[in-house]
Scaffold this motif. Structure first.
Motif, mmCIF file in Angstrom:
data_model
loop_
_atom_site.group_PDB
_atom_site.id
_atom_site.type_symbol
_atom_site.label_atom_id
_atom_site.label_comp_id
_atom_site.label_asym_id
_atom_site.label_seq_id
_atom_site.Cartn_x
_atom_site.Cartn_y
_atom_site.Cartn_z
ATOM 1 N N GLU A 124 -5.383 49.897 40.432
ATOM 2 C CA GLU A 124 -4.225 49.812 39.540
ATOM 3 C C GLU A 124 -4.549 50.459 38.186
ATOM 4 O O GLU A 124 -3.759 51.245 37.648
ATOM 5 C CB GLU A 124 -3.848 48.334 39.360
ATOM 6 C CG GLU A 124 -2.699 48.062 38.439
ATOM 7 C CD GLU A 124 -2.462 46.561 38.232
ATOM 8 O OE1 GLU A 124 -1.397 46.246 37.656
ATOM 9 O OE2 GLU A 124 -3.306 45.732 38.630
ATOM 10 N N ILE A 125 -5.721 50.160 37.658
ATOM 11 C CA ILE A 125 -6.147 50.737 36.380
ATOM 12 C C ILE A 125 -6.376 52.236 36.518
ATOM 13 O O ILE A 125 -5.956 53.014 35.651
ATOM 14 C CB ILE A 125 -7.415 50.015 35.867
ATOM 15 C CG1 ILE A 125 -7.067 48.586 35.460
ATOM 16 C CG2 ILE A 125 -8.048 50.768 34.701
ATOM 17 C CD1 ILE A 125 -8.262 47.685 35.240
ATOM 18 N N ASP A 126 -7.027 52.642 37.608
ATOM 19 C CA ASP A 126 -7.286 54.069 37.837
ATOM 20 C C ASP A 126 -5.986 54.862 37.933
ATOM 21 O O ASP A 126 -5.895 55.985 37.417
ATOM 22 C CB ASP A 126 -8.120 54.275 39.101
ATOM 23 C CG ASP A 126 -9.555 53.780 38.949
ATOM 24 O OD1 ASP A 126 -9.991 53.547 37.798
ATOM 25 O OD2 ASP A 126 -10.238 53.618 39.989
ATOM 26 N N ASP A 127 -4.964 54.283 38.590
ATOM 27 C CA ASP A 127 -3.664 54.960 38.700
ATOM 28 C C ASP A 127 -3.032 55.153 37.323
ATOM 29 O O ASP A 127 -2.522 56.230 37.002
ATOM 30 C CB ASP A 127 -2.714 54.175 39.613
ATOM 31 C CG ASP A 127 -3.151 54.195 41.072
ATOM 32 O OD1 ASP A 127 -4.020 55.021 41.435
ATOM 33 O OD2 ASP A 127 -2.632 53.365 41.861
ATOM 34 N N LYS A 128 -3.095 54.105 36.510
ATOM 35 C CA LYS A 128 -2.540 54.213 35.155
ATOM 36 C C LYS A 128 -3.344 55.206 34.310
ATOM 37 O O LYS A 128 -2.775 55.945 33.513
ATOM 38 C CB LYS A 128 -2.497 52.841 34.479
ATOM 39 C CG LYS A 128 -1.425 51.930 35.049
ATOM 40 C CD LYS A 128 -1.226 50.709 34.198
ATOM 41 C CE LYS A 128 -0.150 49.816 34.737
ATOM 42 N NZ LYS A 128 1.190 50.323 34.550
ATOM 43 N N GLN A 129 -4.666 55.230 34.517
ATOM 44 C CA GLN A 129 -5.507 56.185 33.788
ATOM 45 C C GLN A 129 -5.178 57.615 34.215
ATOM 46 O O GLN A 129 -5.163 58.522 33.380
ATOM 47 C CB GLN A 129 -6.986 55.880 34.039
ATOM 48 C CG GLN A 129 -7.936 56.769 33.255
ATOM 49 C CD GLN A 129 -7.858 56.564 31.755
ATOM 50 O OE1 GLN A 129 -7.860 55.434 31.279
ATOM 51 N NE2 GLN A 129 -7.794 57.648 31.004
ATOM 52 N N ALA A 130 -4.885 57.824 35.492
ATOM 53 C CA ALA A 130 -4.528 59.163 35.982
ATOM 54 C C ALA A 130 -3.227 59.637 35.340
ATOM 55 O O ALA A 130 -3.099 60.807 34.952
ATOM 56 C CB ALA A 130 -4.405 59.153 37.502
ATOM 57 N N VAL A 131 -2.261 58.726 35.212
ATOM 58 C CA VAL A 131 -0.998 59.067 34.546
ATOM 59 C C VAL A 131 -1.267 59.434 33.087
ATOM 60 O O VAL A 131 -0.738 60.428 32.580
ATOM 61 C CB VAL A 131 0.013 57.891 34.648
ATOM 62 C CG1 VAL A 131 1.222 58.114 33.759
ATOM 63 C CG2 VAL A 131 0.446 57.686 36.098
ATOM 64 N N LEU A 132 -2.108 58.648 32.431
ATOM 65 C CA LEU A 132 -2.466 58.922 31.039
ATOM 66 C C LEU A 132 -3.164 60.273 30.908
ATOM 67 O O LEU A 132 -2.837 61.060 30.014
ATOM 68 C CB LEU A 132 -3.364 57.812 30.488
ATOM 69 C CG LEU A 132 -3.913 58.019 29.077
ATOM 70 C CD1 LEU A 132 -2.786 58.065 28.051
ATOM 71 C CD2 LEU A 132 -4.914 56.934 28.731
#
Length: 172
Positions: A56-64
């Motif tokens: 979940e964090i990695d997905d949000k980091q990828a968007v960022l």
């Protein structure tokens, strides 16, 4: 020759008396927990939750990261007002990722709470069993060798903390 035998017997007697004064046991809590089926299940569940939350964090980091790359590519074409707006969006998104990371994995975060909920009762069972054995077998100390030497149980009669406080002149 007789003196050597007498000296040897004295040394043996002294060592027996010394060892009789304090009794201790050494355990390995990692080994014990590894043999407890509930602990294995709890650990597996915690690993799955950790992986899920990390994704979940990695997905949000990828968007960022994508937002940041887009900003870098377009920043020269943007007006000052749009630059400021994009930078604010990046800042908010970055803060969101950090807060989610803290919420999931930080001190007293979701993983910590789940660990308390799933693992602590098992650890308490192990501790209670150790304490029963220690009391029944008159152990003064029980040491844990799994994470370096840690005192798991100590006979309260041996605790000299109050004496130290008295010596320091502190009322308790």
């Amino acid at each position: 020759m007789k003196k050597a035998i007498v000296l040897f017997l004295i040394v043996v007697c002294i060592s027996l008396v010394s060892s009789a004064q304090q009794r201790y046991a050494i355990i390995d809590t990692k080994y014990i927990l590894g043999k407890v089926p509930e602990y294995k299940e709890a650990d597996k569940k915690l690993q799955q939750l950790g992986e899920q939350w990390q994704k979940e964090i990695d997905d949000k980091q990828a968007v960022l990261d994508k937002m940041y790359k887009n900003y870098e590519a377009e920043q020269f074409m943007l007006t000052e007002e749009l630059k400021k707006k994009r930078e604010d969006e990046l800042f908010v998104k970055e803060k969101e990722v950090r807060e989610l990371q803290k919420k999931r994995f930080g001190y007293e975060g979701d993983l910590f709470k789940e660990r308390q909920k799933l693992v602590k009762p098992i650890q308490d069972k192990v501790y209670n069993a150790i304490q029963k054995i220690a009391i029944a077998r008159f152990y003064d100390f029980v040491l844990d060798k799994s994470e370096g030497i840690t005192v798991i149980f100590a006979d309260p009669k041996l605790d000299k903390s109050d004496e130290v406080l008295r010596e320091m002149g502190i009322k308790y």
